[in-house]
Design a protein around this motif. Structure first.
Motif, PDB file in Angstrom:
ATOM      1  N   ILE A 118      13.062  31.554 -45.534  1.00  0.00           N
ATOM      2  CA  ILE A 118      14.356  32.110 -45.122  1.00  0.00           C
ATOM      3  C   ILE A 118      15.165  32.534 -46.352  1.00  0.00           C
ATOM      4  CG2 ILE A 118      16.604  31.480 -44.110  1.00  0.00           C
ATOM      5  CD1 ILE A 118      15.116  29.450 -42.320  1.00  0.00           C
ATOM      6  N   SER A 136       9.520  29.467 -55.862  1.00  0.00           N
ATOM      7  CA  SER A 136       9.993  28.070 -55.731  1.00  0.00           C
ATOM      8  C   SER A 136      10.091  27.657 -54.269  1.00  0.00           C
ATOM      9  CB  SER A 136      11.344  27.887 -56.430  1.00  0.00           C
ATOM     10  OG  SER A 136      12.418  28.326 -55.606  1.00  0.00           O
ATOM     11  N   ARG A 174       8.158  24.665 -52.302  1.00  0.00           N
ATOM     12  CA  ARG A 174       9.046  23.757 -51.543  1.00  0.00           C
ATOM     13  C   ARG A 174       9.902  22.878 -52.443  1.00  0.00           C
ATOM     14  NH1 ARG A 174       6.484  21.553 -45.964  1.00  0.00           N
ATOM     15  NH2 ARG A 174       6.545  23.535 -44.866  1.00  0.00           N
ATOM     16  N   SER A 206      25.839  31.615 -42.954  1.00  0.00           N
ATOM     17  CA  SER A 206      24.497  31.704 -43.554  1.00  0.00           C
ATOM     18  C   SER A 206      23.506  30.866 -42.739  1.00  0.00           C
ATOM     19  CB  SER A 206      24.501  31.291 -45.030  1.00  0.00           C
ATOM     20  OG  SER A 206      24.674  29.902 -45.174  1.00  0.00           O
ATOM     21  N   GLY A 250      12.310  24.465 -54.468  1.00  0.00           N
ATOM     22  CA  GLY A 250      13.486  25.202 -54.910  1.00  0.00           C
ATOM     23  C   GLY A 250      13.502  25.219 -56.433  1.00  0.00           C
ATOM     24  N   THR A 302      14.696  23.203 -58.492  1.00  0.00           N
ATOM     25  CA  THR A 302      14.909  21.885 -59.113  1.00  0.00           C
ATOM     26  C   THR A 302      13.711  21.520 -59.991  1.00  0.00           C
ATOM     27  OG1 THR A 302      13.912  20.902 -57.162  1.00  0.00           O
ATOM     28  CG2 THR A 302      16.322  21.004 -57.206  1.00  0.00           C
ATOM     29  N   PHE A 339      13.627  18.380 -49.628  1.00  0.00           N
ATOM     30  CA  PHE A 339      14.166  19.273 -50.666  1.00  0.00           C
ATOM     31  C   PHE A 339      14.813  20.505 -50.029  1.00  0.00           C
ATOM     32  CE2 PHE A 339      10.439  17.324 -53.028  1.00  0.00           C
ATOM     33  CZ  PHE A 339      11.215  16.368 -53.666  1.00  0.00           C
ATOM     34  N   ARG A 393      29.118  28.930 -44.959  1.00  0.00           N
ATOM     35  CA  ARG A 393      27.879  28.196 -44.664  1.00  0.00           C
ATOM     36  C   ARG A 393      27.517  28.280 -43.181  1.00  0.00           C
ATOM     37  NH1 ARG A 393      22.948  27.608 -44.875  1.00  0.00           N
ATOM     38  NH2 ARG A 393      22.098  25.535 -44.492  1.00  0.00           N
ATOM     39  N   GLU A 396      12.653  32.633 -57.425  1.00  0.00           N
ATOM     40  CA  GLU A 396      13.191  31.863 -56.289  1.00  0.00           C
ATOM     41  C   GLU A 396      12.203  31.866 -55.120  1.00  0.00           C
ATOM     42  OE1 GLU A 396      17.351  32.986 -55.424  1.00  0.00           O
ATOM     43  OE2 GLU A 396      17.788  31.081 -56.407  1.00  0.00           O
ATOM     44  N   ASP A 418      12.844  35.938 -51.047  1.00  0.00           N
ATOM     45  CA  ASP A 418      14.198  35.775 -51.581  1.00  0.00           C
ATOM     46  C   ASP A 418      14.890  37.133 -51.651  1.00  0.00           C
ATOM     47  OD1 ASP A 418      16.113  33.779 -52.700  1.00  0.00           O
ATOM     48  OD2 ASP A 418      16.142  35.243 -54.316  1.00  0.00           O
ATOM     49  N   LEU A 419      16.177  37.101 -51.446  1.00  0.00           N
ATOM     50  CA  LEU A 419      17.000  38.312 -51.438  1.00  0.00           C
ATOM     51  C   LEU A 419      18.236  38.050 -52.281  1.00  0.00           C
ATOM     52  CD1 LEU A 419      17.875  41.064 -49.932  1.00  0.00           C
ATOM     53  CD2 LEU A 419      19.061  39.556 -48.329  1.00  0.00           C
ATOM     54  N   GLU A 420      18.601  39.009 -53.125  1.00  0.00           N
ATOM     55  CA  GLU A 420      19.838  38.878 -53.910  1.00  0.00           C
ATOM     56  C   GLU A 420      20.524  40.235 -53.989  1.00  0.00           C
ATOM     57  OE1 GLU A 420      21.217  36.173 -55.374  1.00  0.00           O
ATOM     58  OE2 GLU A 420      19.527  34.805 -55.003  1.00  0.00           O
ATOM     59  N   PHE A 468      13.761  22.408 -47.725  1.00  0.00           N
ATOM     60  CA  PHE A 468      12.910  23.499 -47.219  1.00  0.00           C
ATOM     61  C   PHE A 468      12.913  23.477 -45.693  1.00  0.00           C
ATOM     62  CE2 PHE A 468      10.351  19.865 -48.622  1.00  0.00           C
ATOM     63  CZ  PHE A 468       9.765  19.458 -47.440  1.00  0.00           C
TER      64      PHE A 468
END
Ligand SMILES: CC(C)(COP(=O)(O)OP(=O)(O)OC[C@H]1O[C@@H](n2cnc3c(N)ncnc32)[C@H](O)[C@@H]1OP(=O)(O)O)[C@@H](O)C(=O)NCCC(=O)NCCS
Length: 245
Positions: free
Chosen positions: A105, A172, A176, A57, A178, A180, A88, A54, A169, A126-128, A90
């Motif tokens: 981000i 989402s 703002r 990141s 995510g 949820t 949330f 963490r 993602e 988003d990146l995966e 963001f």
């Protein structure tokens, strides 16, 4: 450490906006050398983080986001900007001289990518990593129509599933919320190959569309307002260069 940053235009029928980006690839020790870019508020938060992953990141996200802001406004003292977190989680840009800039981000595998944009024109990213081991879990979250779309483009199934996931993602993040929420609200309506990129429209959030790129072992998606034409050529070129190394 590898850093690419720049600007891109967001053309609309009656207006043109400018966004910034930063693609950062760095090892943890290289990130800690940049720690002076953190605002004291960010530094205090960073010091509370216990887990190395963490800590890494967080630095990837904050440093890439600041450099994306710097790409838009070179006179900003990036250490004086604090990027806090909303309720949330963001990101919220605070104390920037250039007002009303916000950031989106993403971070993964030593990569941090951020977009900076004027608040009037939201963007999400988003990146995966495409990981076959995650594909079954992603499939369980996709709708029957989305699963049917995975067979319509010339990509391996695990890549297409990951791509759709990153689109959702990224949307989402614009909202703002995510993830949820009921994920069906983020459902994609279409999936098309356009040159080297893939684009989607959303079934319910019809104001937005997604643009995705698959390179190396990664998929990156950017969500933009549907009627905006973004000039992302340089961004995708840098993205491909970075993940293909
Ligand atoms: C927000 C979410 C879409 C992020 O996607 P991810 O693939 O996990 O992670 P990414 O690296 O792409 O993105 C992380 C960044 O998204 C941003 N983010 C987090 N929540 C956000 C939100 N509600 N809206 C917009 N952006 C958000 C943050 O900047 C975060 O980086 P930071 O924490 O270093 O600032 C996803 O984690 C999510 O929906 N989480 C909500 C569900 C949840 O809280 N689960 C428990 C997690 S422990």
């Amino acid at each position: 450490m590898l850093i690419h940053r720049g600007k891109f235009t967001l053309k609309r029928e009656n207006s043109t906006h400018t966004a910034g980006f930063c693609i950062l690839h760095a090892a943890p020790e290289q990130l800690t050398q940049q720690i002076n870019l953190l605002h004291p508020e960010e530094r205090s938060y960073y010091e509370t983080l216990k887990f190395d992953r963490r800590r890494e990141s967080y630095l990837l996200g904050r440093i890439s986001a600041k450099k994306a802001i710097g790409a838009l406004s070179s006179f900003e003292d990036l250490g004086k900007i604090a990027i806090g977190a909303g309720i949330f989680q963001f990101p919220v840009v605070k104390y920037a001289v250039t007002r009303n800039l916000q950031v989106s981000i993403t971070h993964c595998d030593g990569l941090g990518i951020a977009l900076s944009y004027p608040e009037v024109h939201p963007l999400g990213i988003d990146l995966e990593r495409t990981d076959k081991a995650n594909t079954e879990a992603i499939k369980e979250q996709l709708t029957a129509d989305e699963l049917a779309l995975t067979g319509t483009v010339p990509l391996p199934g695990d890549v297409t599933c990951t791509m759709i996931w990153t689109m959702k993602e990224a949307l989402s993040k614009i909202l703002r919320t995510g993830l949820t929420m009921d994920l069906k609200l983020l459902e994609i309506q279409s999936l098309a190959k356009e040159g080297d990129l893939y684009t989607s429209h959303f079934k319910h959030l019809i104001q937005y569309r997604a643009i995705s790129c698959y390179a190396g072992a990664h998929v990156c998606s950017i969500v933009v307002p549907g009627k905006t034409t973004p000039d992302l050529d340089q961004f995708w070129q840098f993205f491909r260069e970075t993940v293909s190394r």
